[in-house]
Enzyme design. Structure first.
Site, PDB file in Angstrom:
ATOM      1  N   GLU A 207      17.080 -15.025   6.653  1.00  0.00           N
ATOM      2  CA  GLU A 207      15.626 -15.148   6.781  1.00  0.00           C
ATOM      3  C   GLU A 207      15.158 -14.593   8.124  1.00  0.00           C
ATOM      4  OE1 GLU A 207      15.131 -19.405   4.456  1.00  0.00           O
ATOM      5  OE2 GLU A 207      14.524 -19.240   6.539  1.00  0.00           O
TER       6      GLU A 207
ATOM      7  N   CYS B 218      10.758 -14.025  14.515  1.00  0.00           N
ATOM      8  CA  CYS B 218      11.797 -15.045  14.624  1.00  0.00           C
ATOM      9  C   CYS B 218      12.999 -14.524  13.840  1.00  0.00           C
ATOM     10  CB  CYS B 218      11.261 -16.358  14.041  1.00  0.00           C
ATOM     11  SG  CYS B 218      12.503 -17.645  14.002  1.00  0.00           S
TER      12      CYS B 218
ATOM     13  N   CYS C 149      25.150 -21.267   9.290  1.00  0.00           N
ATOM     14  CA  CYS C 149      25.336 -21.765  10.653  1.00  0.00           C
ATOM     15  C   CYS C 149      26.371 -22.897  10.656  1.00  0.00           C
ATOM     16  CB  CYS C 149      24.009 -22.276  11.198  1.00  0.00           C
ATOM     17  SG  CYS C 149      24.129 -22.863  12.902  1.00  0.00           S
TER      18      CYS C 149
ATOM     19  N   CYS D 147      23.181 -29.213  12.130  1.00  0.00           N
ATOM     20  CA  CYS D 147      22.069 -30.092  12.522  1.00  0.00           C
ATOM     21  C   CYS D 147      21.525 -30.767  11.258  1.00  0.00           C
ATOM     22  CB  CYS D 147      20.956 -29.277  13.187  1.00  0.00           C
ATOM     23  SG  CYS D 147      21.518 -28.380  14.630  1.00  0.00           S
TER      24      CYS D 147
ATOM     25  N   CYS E  56      18.245 -29.607   9.285  1.00  0.00           N
ATOM     26  CA  CYS E  56      18.079 -28.171   9.039  1.00  0.00           C
ATOM     27  C   CYS E  56      18.696 -27.742   7.713  1.00  0.00           C
ATOM     28  CB  CYS E  56      18.720 -27.415  10.204  1.00  0.00           C
ATOM     29  SG  CYS E  56      18.893 -25.656   9.916  1.00  0.00           S
TER      30      CYS E  56
ATOM     31  N   SER F 260      17.415 -19.134  21.542  1.00  0.00           N
ATOM     32  CA  SER F 260      17.422 -20.580  21.325  1.00  0.00           C
ATOM     33  C   SER F 260      18.810 -21.035  20.879  1.00  0.00           C
ATOM     34  CB  SER F 260      16.394 -20.909  20.246  1.00  0.00           C
ATOM     35  OG  SER F 260      16.463 -22.254  19.913  1.00  0.00           O
TER      36      SER F 260
ATOM     37  N   LEU G 105      17.381 -29.691  22.470  1.00  0.00           N
ATOM     38  CA  LEU G 105      17.939 -30.959  22.966  1.00  0.00           C
ATOM     39  C   LEU G 105      17.711 -32.066  21.927  1.00  0.00           C
ATOM     40  CD1 LEU G 105      19.391 -31.507  25.626  1.00  0.00           C
ATOM     41  CD2 LEU G 105      17.285 -32.480  26.515  1.00  0.00           C
TER      42      LEU G 105
ATOM     43  N   CYS H 210      13.498 -23.744   9.009  1.00  0.00           N
ATOM     44  CA  CYS H 210      14.643 -22.844   9.097  1.00  0.00           C
ATOM     45  C   CYS H 210      15.548 -22.996   7.870  1.00  0.00           C
ATOM     46  CB  CYS H 210      15.398 -23.196  10.368  1.00  0.00           C
ATOM     47  SG  CYS H 210      16.964 -22.412  10.540  1.00  0.00           S
TER      48      CYS H 210
HETATM   49  S1  SF4 Z   1      18.911 -25.819  13.556  1.00  0.00           S
HETATM   50 FE1  SF4 Z   1      19.757 -23.858  14.205  1.00  0.00          FE
HETATM   51  S2  SF4 Z   1      21.706 -24.437  15.177  1.00  0.00           S
HETATM   52 FE2  SF4 Z   1      21.103 -26.196  13.928  1.00  0.00          FE
HETATM   53  S3  SF4 Z   1      22.109 -25.879  11.943  1.00  0.00           S
HETATM   54 FE3  SF4 Z   1      20.048 -24.994  11.807  1.00  0.00          FE
HETATM   55  S4  SF4 Z   1      20.346 -22.836  12.283  1.00  0.00           S
HETATM   56 FE4  SF4 Z   1      22.142 -23.941  13.039  1.00  0.00          FE
END
Ligand code: SF4
Length: 348
Positions: free
Chosen positions: A93, A106, A113, A117, A120, A190, A220, A338
């Site tokens: 994306e 972006c 990834c 997180c 996400c 980032s 953070l 995201c």
């Molecule tokens: S927020 Fe960013 S670093 Fe965290 S899992 Fe999603 S893509 Fe990865």
């Protein structure tokens, strides 16, 4: 196979000379590939080049793009989200965020990834692979093509952890500066923070780019280690205090202040006690806090903090002497979080 995108003017002059052409042919390729008005995706479209030169380049596997448009979503506020297919049938994306004077791109740095997180959509699917510099740069051209204007600012906040793809990240930044003519100060990298990699980023940037003037934004999202680990399980490898220590070194080495991203999650990190704890962690340090409204995604327990909590949190940080701003979500109505567009398309 070699993608010409990401090549410098000198590289392209050398390609032309290698094929028995005059150096200016290389400059013609350069002018053509970085001009977004050329809605190009293959070498045959560079009509300004002699036919036999184009054929030789194509026969030798040279390309100008390895991505194709899979899906696009335009939000009411003009934010455009693109889903692009890679040659190995993955998808990534990127987002174009317009305002009157700026067009911010972006960009993704990886397919998927590994950072996991919990808030996400991308993190749910794990890492497939890192993107090559040419694939990172192509996202800019897709956004420019679709939005019919030049990108002015870049944020590496799409899919992936840029600090796990440092070499290609920095190669793409070289080209963004020199070929796309976007200065380092208009670029934000980032990261969720990976042990030792903040130091490595500035070191390698000095080696490869000769300086390190982009903004480092650290996700953070918590004011203490325990809360951070509930939001980002991989944070257990990197103590929050060590992140602040490494960030201070980054500021000393580069002269650039660090930005801390803080996603406001209801009942998790949005109380005034968290604002006080965060202030103590960051006081006396050249930094800035960006509070972010959360875009909820399916199958995730976290909820968006109320606007009232957000405003109280912001005032408390400010009263405690911490530079703080509130980043409003853009394109909220169209898969804005995201990894969300990719997730929704793969469910179809
Ligand atoms: S927020 Fe960013 S670093 Fe965290 S899992 Fe999603 S893509 Fe990865």
């Amino acid at each position: 196979m070699k993608n010409l995108l990401g090549s410098s003017i000198k590289d392209l002059e050398n390609v032309a000379l290698k094929y028995g052409q005059a150096a200016f042919r290389g400059r013609q390729i350069y002018k053509w590939i970085y001009n977004y008005k050329n809605k190009k995706k293959n070498i045959d479209q560079i009509k300004v080049l002699p036919l036999d030169f184009r054929k030789n380049l194509r026969d030798d596997g040279f390309k100008v793009s390895e991505l194709s448009l899979q899906e696009k979503n335009l939000a009411n506020d003009g934010t455009l989200k693109l889903l692009l297919a890679t040659e190995d049938n993955e998808s990534i994306e990127c987002v174009g965020i317009p305002s009157e004077k700026r067009l911010t791109a972006c960009l993704s740095s990886q397919v998927g990834c590994p950072m996991d997180c919990k808030f996400c959509a991308t993190g749910k699917e794990g890492l497939k692979r890192s993107l090559k510099a040419s694939e990172i740069l192509d996202q800019i051209l897709f956004i420019e093509n679709e939005m019919n204007r030049k990108v002015t600012n870049i944020v590496f906040m799409g899919m992936g952890e840029p600090l796990l793809n440092i070499d290609d990240l920095l190669l793409s930044i070289r080209s963004i500066n020199d070929d796309f003519q976007i200065s380092q100060r208009k670029i934000t990298v980032s990261t969720v923070a990976v042990p030792k990699m903040i130091n490595k980023l500035s070191e390698k940037s000095f080696q490869i780019l000769g300086n390190c003037q982009f903004t480092l934004a650290i996700s953070l999202h918590a004011s203490n280690q325990k809360t951070r680990e509930t939001i980002i399980p991989t944070a257990k490898n990197y103590e929050i205090k060590k992140i602040i220590e490494d960030s201070k070194k980054f500021v000393r080495d580069t002269g650039r202040r660090v930005s801390f991203e803080y996603l406001m999650l209801s009942g998790v990190n949005d109380k005034l006690e968290h604002a006080n704890e965060l202030s103590n962690l960051l006081k006396g340090f050249q930094c800035h806090v960006n509070l972010i409204q959360y875009n909820q995604i399916d199958d995730v327990e976290f909820k968006r903090a109320s606007l009232k909590n957000l405003q109280l949190f912001q005032s408390r940080l400010s009263n405690n002497g911490i530079a703080v701003s509130l980043r409003k979500s853009r394109g909220l109505d169209k898969n804005a979080a995201c990894g969300q567009l990719r997730q929704n398309v793969s469910k179809k």
